[in-house]
Design a protein around this motif. Sequence first.
Motif, PDB file in Angstrom:
ATOM      1  N   LYS A  58       4.676   0.797 -12.043  1.00  9.80           N
ATOM      2  CA  LYS A  58       5.403   1.900 -11.435  1.00  9.80           C
ATOM      3  C   LYS A  58       6.043   1.524 -10.108  1.00  9.80           C
ATOM      4  N   SER A  59       6.055   0.237  -9.791  1.00  8.30           N
ATOM      5  CA  SER A  59       6.675  -0.211  -8.544  1.00  8.30           C
ATOM      6  C   SER A  59       7.489  -1.464  -8.822  1.00  8.30           C
ATOM      7  N   GLU A  60       8.107  -1.991  -7.772  1.00 10.55           N
ATOM      8  CA  GLU A  60       8.933  -3.186  -7.913  1.00 10.55           C
ATOM      9  C   GLU A  60       8.118  -4.472  -7.802  1.00 10.55           C
ATOM     10  N   PHE A  61       6.812  -4.345  -7.602  1.00  8.96           N
ATOM     11  CA  PHE A  61       5.970  -5.511  -7.375  1.00  8.96           C
ATOM     12  C   PHE A  61       5.205  -5.895  -8.640  1.00  8.96           C
ATOM     13  N   THR A  62       4.949  -7.174  -8.797  1.00  7.29           N
ATOM     14  CA  THR A  62       4.238  -7.659  -9.973  1.00  7.29           C
ATOM     15  C   THR A  62       2.732  -7.513  -9.785  1.00  7.29           C
ATOM     16  N   TYR A  85      -2.544 -10.043  -2.531  1.00  7.13           N
ATOM     17  CA  TYR A  85      -2.762  -9.380  -1.247  1.00  7.13           C
ATOM     18  C   TYR A  85      -3.987  -8.481  -1.224  1.00  7.13           C
ATOM     19  N   PHE A  86      -4.473  -8.094  -2.400  1.00  2.00           N
ATOM     20  CA  PHE A  86      -5.650  -7.217  -2.462  1.00  2.00           C
ATOM     21  C   PHE A  86      -6.617  -7.738  -3.519  1.00  2.00           C
ATOM     22  N   ASN A  87      -7.901  -7.715  -3.197  1.00  2.00           N
ATOM     23  CA  ASN A  87      -8.910  -8.215  -4.124  1.00  2.00           C
ATOM     24  C   ASN A  87      -9.063  -7.315  -5.344  1.00  2.00           C
ATOM     25  N   ASP A  88      -8.951  -6.002  -5.118  1.00  6.19           N
ATOM     26  CA  ASP A  88      -9.128  -5.049  -6.217  1.00  6.19           C
ATOM     27  C   ASP A  88      -8.494  -3.723  -5.827  1.00  6.19           C
ATOM     28  N   LYS A  89      -8.583  -2.756  -6.720  1.00  5.37           N
ATOM     29  CA  LYS A  89      -7.915  -1.470  -6.453  1.00  5.37           C
ATOM     30  C   LYS A  89      -8.628  -0.684  -5.356  1.00  5.37           C
ATOM     31  N   VAL A  90      -9.932  -0.925  -5.168  1.00  6.37           N
ATOM     32  CA  VAL A  90     -10.646  -0.245  -4.092  1.00  6.37           C
ATOM     33  C   VAL A  90     -10.049  -0.617  -2.738  1.00  6.37           C
ATOM     34  N   GLU A  91      -9.788  -1.901  -2.542  1.00  2.00           N
ATOM     35  CA  GLU A  91      -9.209  -2.369  -1.289  1.00  2.00           C
ATOM     36  C   GLU A  91      -7.802  -1.821  -1.092  1.00  2.00           C
ATOM     37  N   LEU A  92      -7.035  -1.773  -2.163  1.00  2.00           N
ATOM     38  CA  LEU A  92      -5.666  -1.255  -2.086  1.00  2.00           C
ATOM     39  C   LEU A  92      -5.670   0.243  -1.802  1.00  2.00           C
ATOM     40  N   ILE A  93      -6.513   0.988  -2.497  1.00  2.00           N
ATOM     41  CA  ILE A  93      -6.584   2.423  -2.294  1.00  2.00           C
ATOM     42  C   ILE A  93      -6.991   2.743  -0.856  1.00  2.00           C
ATOM     43  N   THR A  94      -7.986   2.035  -0.368  1.00  2.00           N
ATOM     44  CA  THR A  94      -8.450   2.272   0.994  1.00  2.00           C
ATOM     45  C   THR A  94      -7.339   2.007   2.001  1.00  2.00           C
ATOM     46  N   ALA A 144       0.832  -1.205   0.000  1.00  2.00           N
ATOM     47  CA  ALA A 144       0.000   0.000   0.000  1.00  2.00           C
ATOM     48  C   ALA A 144       0.864   1.251   0.000  1.00  2.00           C
ATOM     49  N   ALA A 145       1.946   1.237   0.776  1.00  2.00           N
ATOM     50  CA  ALA A 145       2.851   2.381   0.811  1.00  2.00           C
ATOM     51  C   ALA A 145       3.493   2.608  -0.553  1.00  2.00           C
ATOM     52  N   ALA A 146       3.862   1.521  -1.225  1.00  2.00           N
ATOM     53  CA  ALA A 146       4.474   1.634  -2.548  1.00  2.00           C
ATOM     54  C   ALA A 146       3.478   2.169  -3.576  1.00  2.00           C
ATOM     55  N   ALA A 147       2.213   1.852  -3.386  1.00  2.00           N
ATOM     56  CA  ALA A 147       1.191   2.269  -4.340  1.00  2.00           C
ATOM     57  C   ALA A 147       0.741   3.704  -4.131  1.00  2.00           C
ATOM     58  N   LEU A 148       0.986   4.250  -2.961  1.00  2.00           N
ATOM     59  CA  LEU A 148       0.401   5.529  -2.581  1.00  2.00           C
ATOM     60  C   LEU A 148       0.777   6.650  -3.541  1.00  2.00           C
ATOM     61  N   HIS A 149       2.043   6.747  -3.921  1.00  2.00           N
ATOM     62  CA  HIS A 149       2.470   7.856  -4.764  1.00  2.00           C
ATOM     63  C   HIS A 149       1.959   7.715  -6.199  1.00  2.00           C
ATOM     64  N   THR A 150       1.805   6.473  -6.672  1.00  2.00           N
ATOM     65  CA  THR A 150       1.197   6.275  -7.990  1.00  2.00           C
ATOM     66  C   THR A 150      -0.251   6.721  -7.968  1.00  2.00           C
ATOM     67  N   LEU A 151      -0.957   6.357  -6.908  1.00  2.00           N
ATOM     68  CA  LEU A 151      -2.351   6.765  -6.761  1.00  2.00           C
ATOM     69  C   LEU A 151      -2.460   8.289  -6.685  1.00  2.00           C
ATOM     70  N   ALA A 152      -1.557   8.908  -5.934  1.00  2.00           N
ATOM     71  CA  ALA A 152      -1.586  10.359  -5.793  1.00  2.00           C
ATOM     72  C   ALA A 152      -1.290  11.051  -7.120  1.00  2.00           C
ATOM     73  N   GLU A 153      -0.447  10.438  -7.927  1.00  2.00           N
ATOM     74  CA  GLU A 153      -0.082  11.023  -9.215  1.00  2.00           C
ATOM     75  C   GLU A 153      -1.203  10.905 -10.228  1.00  2.00           C
ATOM     76  N   LEU A 154      -1.840   9.738 -10.296  1.00  3.69           N
ATOM     77  CA  LEU A 154      -2.800   9.463 -11.365  1.00  3.69           C
ATOM     78  C   LEU A 154      -4.258   9.647 -10.950  1.00  3.69           C
ATOM     79  N   GLY A 155      -4.555   9.505  -9.649  1.00  6.16           N
ATOM     80  CA  GLY A 155      -5.940   9.591  -9.202  1.00  6.16           C
ATOM     81  C   GLY A 155      -6.659   8.257  -9.305  1.00  6.16           C
ATOM     82  N   TYR A 156      -7.829   8.208  -8.723  1.00  7.81           N
ATOM     83  CA  TYR A 156      -8.587   6.954  -8.637  1.00  7.81           C
ATOM     84  C   TYR A 156      -8.942   6.403 -10.008  1.00  7.81           C
TER      85      TYR A 156
END
Length: 213
Positions: free
Chosen positions: A51-55, A62-71, A28-40
């Motif tokens: 945009k991260s080191e993860f596949t 670890y997450f069912n969908d982007k809603v769960e990850l964003i939250t 989630a921490a790795a995804a935060l800046h991508t989310l902040a850059e691009l928006g929901y």
Amino acid sequence: MTEIVETRRDRIARRQVDKFGERRAQLAAAALHTLAELGYARTSLREIAQKSEFTHGVLHYYFNDKVELITQAVRQYEQVCVTRYDDIVATATAAEQLRDDFGMAMATTLDADAPLHRLWYDLRNQSLYEESFRDDVLEIDGHREQMIGNVVDCYADLSGRPLLIPSTTAYAIFDGLFQQALLHKLAGRADAADNLRTEAARLLDVVIGQGRP
């Protein structure tokens, strides 16, 4: 012997749960800046993976969908955000000190974290349509309301004057002021942070009837 075996199993199970939670937090921490850059709307799990080191597969595990990850990402960020004024309230000994420190803190976080604040407002707006994370948004918004409530209550106490409006209304006013300043900041207005600092300090006087709206 049976009790020893069960105890070991419990420890292993707890360790696995802890590791799973730690991994989710890391993703989630790795995804935060991508989310902040691009928006929901423009962000997908695949975009985050690129945009991260993860596949993409790891994110899906670890997450069912982007809603769960964003939250999850916004919750982690908010755990820090909702305490940003605690030290100001705790150390304030005079109303003027609190007023100046609060205005400066709002201006500082606007300058330092504008993309992340933009993500929060994006998510809150999306919750008007996406029922799946509406409860999470309401909970986070409640924490932010309490944060501002602590500031205005302390300012009223130090000033020896009562609040003229409920703390919930004060939150709505300060939140609107901050969102407007964020828009000006993103639009390239160089005076956005300075204006926010001045207006936030002035509004503290207004909510206790000491200044002019």
